[in-house]
Each structure stands twice: as structure tokens, then as C-alpha cells.
Scaffold this motif. Structure first.
Motif, PDB file in Angstrom:
ATOM      1  N   UNK A  47       0.687  -1.390   0.160  1.00  0.00           N
ATOM      2  CA  UNK A  47      -0.121  -0.116  -0.118  1.00  0.00           C
ATOM      3  C   UNK A  47       0.792   1.278  -0.182  1.00  0.00           C
ATOM      4  N   UNK A  48       2.117   1.127   0.329  1.00  0.00           N
ATOM      5  CA  UNK A  48       2.934   2.226   0.265  1.00  0.00           C
ATOM      6  C   UNK A  48       2.959   2.673  -1.422  1.00  0.00           C
ATOM      7  N   UNK A  49       2.978   4.013  -1.638  1.00  0.00           N
ATOM      8  CA  UNK A  49       2.877   4.450  -3.018  1.00  0.00           C
ATOM      9  C   UNK A  49       4.405   4.645  -3.587  1.00  0.00           C
ATOM     10  N   UNK A  50       5.167   5.450  -2.663  1.00  0.00           N
ATOM     11  CA  UNK A  50       6.411   5.601  -2.932  1.00  0.00           C
ATOM     12  C   UNK A  50       7.573   5.589  -1.631  1.00  0.00           C
ATOM     13  N   UNK A  51       8.942   5.415  -1.986  1.00  0.00           N
ATOM     14  CA  UNK A  51       9.818   5.446  -0.763  1.00  0.00           C
ATOM     15  C   UNK A  51      10.808   6.498  -1.248  1.00  0.00           C
ATOM     16  N   UNK A  52      11.268   7.196  -0.596  1.00  0.00           N
ATOM     17  CA  UNK A  52      12.486   8.168  -0.942  1.00  0.00           C
ATOM     18  C   UNK A  52      13.386   7.622   0.019  1.00  0.00           C
ATOM     19  N   UNK A  53      14.708   7.121  -0.729  1.00  0.00           N
ATOM     20  CA  UNK A  53      15.785   6.735   0.390  1.00  0.00           C
ATOM     21  C   UNK A  53      16.829   7.780   0.229  1.00  0.00           C
ATOM     22  N   UNK A  54      17.148   8.258   1.269  1.00  0.00           N
ATOM     23  CA  UNK A  54      18.273   9.179   1.597  1.00  0.00           C
ATOM     24  C   UNK A  54      19.372   8.836   2.411  1.00  0.00           C
ATOM     25  N   UNK A  55      20.469   9.681   2.268  1.00  0.00           N
ATOM     26  CA  UNK A  55      21.686   9.210   3.176  1.00  0.00           C
ATOM     27  C   UNK A  55      21.742   9.592   4.515  1.00  0.00           C
ATOM     28  N   UNK A  56      21.113  10.758   4.843  1.00  0.00           N
ATOM     29  CA  UNK A  56      21.243  11.090   6.310  1.00  0.00           C
ATOM     30  C   UNK A  56      19.903  11.403   7.060  1.00  0.00           C
ATOM     31  N   UNK A  57      19.981  11.250   8.342  1.00  0.00           N
ATOM     32  CA  UNK A  57      18.999  11.695   9.160  1.00  0.00           C
ATOM     33  C   UNK A  57      18.524  13.161   8.794  1.00  0.00           C
ATOM     34  N   UNK A  58      19.187  13.948   8.646  1.00  0.00           N
ATOM     35  CA  UNK A  58      18.893  15.532   8.339  1.00  0.00           C
ATOM     36  C   UNK A  58      17.985  15.415   6.979  1.00  0.00           C
ATOM     37  N   UNK A  59      18.565  14.675   5.942  1.00  0.00           N
ATOM     38  CA  UNK A  59      17.628  14.664   4.711  1.00  0.00           C
ATOM     39  C   UNK A  59      16.340  14.072   4.956  1.00  0.00           C
ATOM     40  N   UNK A  60      16.310  13.141   5.643  1.00  0.00           N
ATOM     41  CA  UNK A  60      14.926  12.467   6.076  1.00  0.00           C
ATOM     42  C   UNK A  60      14.049  13.332   6.628  1.00  0.00           C
ATOM     43  N   UNK A  61      14.464  14.110   7.473  1.00  0.00           N
ATOM     44  CA  UNK A  61      13.604  15.062   8.571  1.00  0.00           C
ATOM     45  C   UNK A  61      13.042  16.074   7.701  1.00  0.00           C
ATOM     46  N   UNK A  62      13.780  16.469   6.808  1.00  0.00           N
ATOM     47  CA  UNK A  62      13.349  17.685   5.793  1.00  0.00           C
ATOM     48  C   UNK A  62      11.962  17.146   4.961  1.00  0.00           C
ATOM     49  N   UNK A  63      11.725  16.063   4.895  1.00  0.00           N
ATOM     50  CA  UNK A  63      10.512  15.631   4.109  1.00  0.00           C
ATOM     51  C   UNK A  63       9.496  15.580   5.029  1.00  0.00           C
ATOM     52  N   UNK A  64       9.506  15.576   6.418  1.00  0.00           N
ATOM     53  CA  UNK A  64       8.297  15.668   7.065  1.00  0.00           C
ATOM     54  C   UNK A  64       7.307  16.514   6.765  1.00  0.00           C
ATOM     55  N   UNK A  65       7.630  17.801   6.500  1.00  0.00           N
ATOM     56  CA  UNK A  65       6.925  18.897   6.069  1.00  0.00           C
ATOM     57  C   UNK A  65       5.875  18.584   4.986  1.00  0.00           C
ATOM     58  N   UNK A  66       6.648  17.754   4.117  1.00  0.00           N
ATOM     59  CA  UNK A  66       5.806  17.222   2.743  1.00  0.00           C
ATOM     60  C   UNK A  66       4.801  16.206   3.072  1.00  0.00           C
ATOM     61  N   UNK A  67       4.770  15.608   4.206  1.00  0.00           N
ATOM     62  CA  UNK A  67       3.638  14.624   4.548  1.00  0.00           C
ATOM     63  C   UNK A  67       4.436  13.296   4.664  1.00  0.00           C
ATOM     64  N   UNK A  68       5.680  13.063   4.828  1.00  0.00           N
ATOM     65  CA  UNK A  68       6.278  11.943   4.683  1.00  0.00           C
ATOM     66  C   UNK A  68       6.211  11.140   6.062  1.00  0.00           C
ATOM     67  N   UNK A  69       6.201   9.954   6.255  1.00  0.00           N
ATOM     68  CA  UNK A  69       6.536   9.128   7.502  1.00  0.00           C
ATOM     69  C   UNK A  69       8.140   9.087   7.294  1.00  0.00           C
ATOM     70  N   UNK A  70       8.887   9.286   8.434  1.00  0.00           N
ATOM     71  CA  UNK A  70      10.068   8.940   8.449  1.00  0.00           C
ATOM     72  C   UNK A  70      10.507   7.775   9.221  1.00  0.00           C
ATOM     73  N   UNK A  71      11.386   6.985   8.412  1.00  0.00           N
ATOM     74  CA  UNK A  71      11.657   5.530   8.752  1.00  0.00           C
ATOM     75  C   UNK A  71      13.166   5.479   8.502  1.00  0.00           C
TER      76      UNK A  71
END
Length: 240
Positions: A47-71
Motif C-alpha cells: 500500500x505504500x505508493x513510494x519511498x524516498x531513500x536518503x543518506x542522512x537523518x537530516x535529509x529524511x527530517x526535511x521531508x516531514x513537512x511534505x507529509x512523509x513518514x520518517x523511517x
């Protein structure tokens, strides 16, 4: 393409080995059995539509404002402040649609190839047959990249590489002793895979965090039929 007119198949037993291979025009198959690529396959099959893989914790947190679940995780443990960790069961929660993910090894391996490989494909035991069929249909050179553990060799990724290579045997021209090692290793333990891998360093490392059920799940073969492919910076299932 080699003189035999078959595409070539190579294995990198660690991400660092990628630096010795020209990935131009090739498909890079990323494998991190315990647990990143298994999570990606399971989530995108559930059911997940897409996953964005990133290198750093900071990069991941920057997606929270766009409605992404951080994992993700660091050293096997969920990153502080993230929504979920690196368990495939968490990634299969139906309410999750968009996930941004960073891990110790798997997402780093993707970073190592995404700007040079023609395609990046995500593989696990969970979608072994589906990935095999896709790679055969492409008629392109393939490099299997094992995520390993902090740039070091690990057993589970290398054994998977051997399993995939055996599935592709006859359709690809094998190059390198890594394939010889991986295929013979997998053939010798395939009937006791779970039992053997319980002695591996990464299994023992993760067992300390109480996630044995995760690892058992990650060793299930052909549970899903999806093939995640990187499009830009986003992993999506191959369109049917």
C-alpha cells in the motif's frame, strides 16, 4: 555487452567495490536483506505508493513537512524522532503512503550507484522471482550490489546475490570470482538458510534488539511480486 551477446552479471560484495566498476548503461540491483531492501519491497507491496531513500537523518527530517513518514535506523536501532524504524512489519502499515527512509547500509548503497547506473532495482528474498523475471526481460548488464555492514562483507546479502545469480544462470555471462563464491555458498546452505544465518554477525547484532521475527520474515522467498525501481529520487513499483 560482451562478445557472447549475452548481458553480463557481476556482484559487488560491498558497496565500496562499486568504485571499480563502470555502471554506465547497467542495472544496479541493491540488496540489504536485514533489513532495508526487505522493508522497501514489503512496504511497496502493501500500500505504500513510494519511498524516498536518503543518506542522512537530516535529509529524511526535511521531508516531514511534505507529509512523509520518517523511517530508518542507525546501528540497528530506530532513529530518535523518526515515526518508524526498520522493521518490515512497520512498513506494511496500511495508513502509510509516503515514506522517506535512511539506514546504516541500504540507503547508502543506493547513494553509491544512483547517479551512474542506468537503473536501480531493489531486491530481497521476498521478491526474488519477480526481480529475476524483470532482469531477464531487460537484456542489460547487471551488477548486484550487496549493502553489507558499514562497507564490510556480510553473509546474508552475499548469499542472496548467489541465489539471484543462479536464477539468472544461462541468460547472463558471469564475470568475476564473486559470483563463483556466492553461488557455491548459496547452493551449499539454501536448505538451511535461516539456521545458518542465525550464526551471522548481523543476525546476532539485530537479535540484541529483539527483532528475530523481522529476520525470519526477511528470509521468506517470493512472498511478493513487486519490483521497486528508482525513478529520480523516488522508489516506485514497476508499472504492470
Amino acid at each position: 555487452m560482451n562478445e557472447n551477446k549475452k548481458p553480463t552479471l557481476e556482484i559487488c560484495l560491498t558497496p565500496d567495490a562499486v568504485s571499480f566498476i563502470d555502471l554506465t548503461g547497467k542495472i544496479a540491483v541493491i540488496v540489504d536483506i536485514f533489513r532495508a531492501t526487505s522493508c522497501m519491497v514489503a512496504g511497496l507491496a502493501s500500500g505504500v505508493t513510494h519511498v524516498v531513500p536518503v543518506a542522512s537523518v537530516e535529509d529524511a527530517l526535511s521531508y516531514k513537512s511534505e507529509g512523509y513518514v520518517t523511517a530508518g535506523e542507525r546501528n540497528g536501532e530506530k532513529v530518535e524522532g523518526f515515526d518508524i524504524g526498520n522493521s518490515p512489519f512497520e512498513h506494511m502499515e496500511q495508513e502509510f503512503k509516503k515514506i522517506v527512509m535512511t539506514t546504516t547500509n541500504g540507503t547508502q548503497a543506493i547513494e553509491a550507484v544512483k547517479n551512474t547506473a542506468e537503473q536501480v532495482v531493489i531486491a530481497a528474498f521476498l521478491n526474488l522471482k519477480a526481480v529475476t523475471s524483470y532482469l531477464k526481460s531487460q537484456n542489460k548488464d547487471v551488477v548486484i550490489v550487496c549493502a553489507g555492514w558499514k562497507s564490510r562483507f556480510n553473509a546474508e546479502d552475499s548469499l542472496f546475490a548467489g541465489a539471484l545469480a543462479l536464477k539468472l544462470k544461462g541468460d547472463f555471462w558471469w564475470e568475476g570470482d564473486e559470483i563463483l563464491f556466492s553461488t557455491h555458498s548459496y547452493s551449499s546452505v539454501k536448505n538451511n538458510l535461516s539456521k545458518i544465518l542465525k550464526h551471522s554477525s548481523h543476525y546476532k547484532r539485530l537479535k540484541e534488539h529483539g527483532v528475530e521475527n523481522d529476520m525470519d520474515f526477511c528470509l521468506e522467498i517470493d512472498k511478493f511480486k513487486n519490483v521497486p525501481i528508482l525513478k529520480g529520487n523516488i522508489l516506485e513499483n514497476l508499472a504492470k
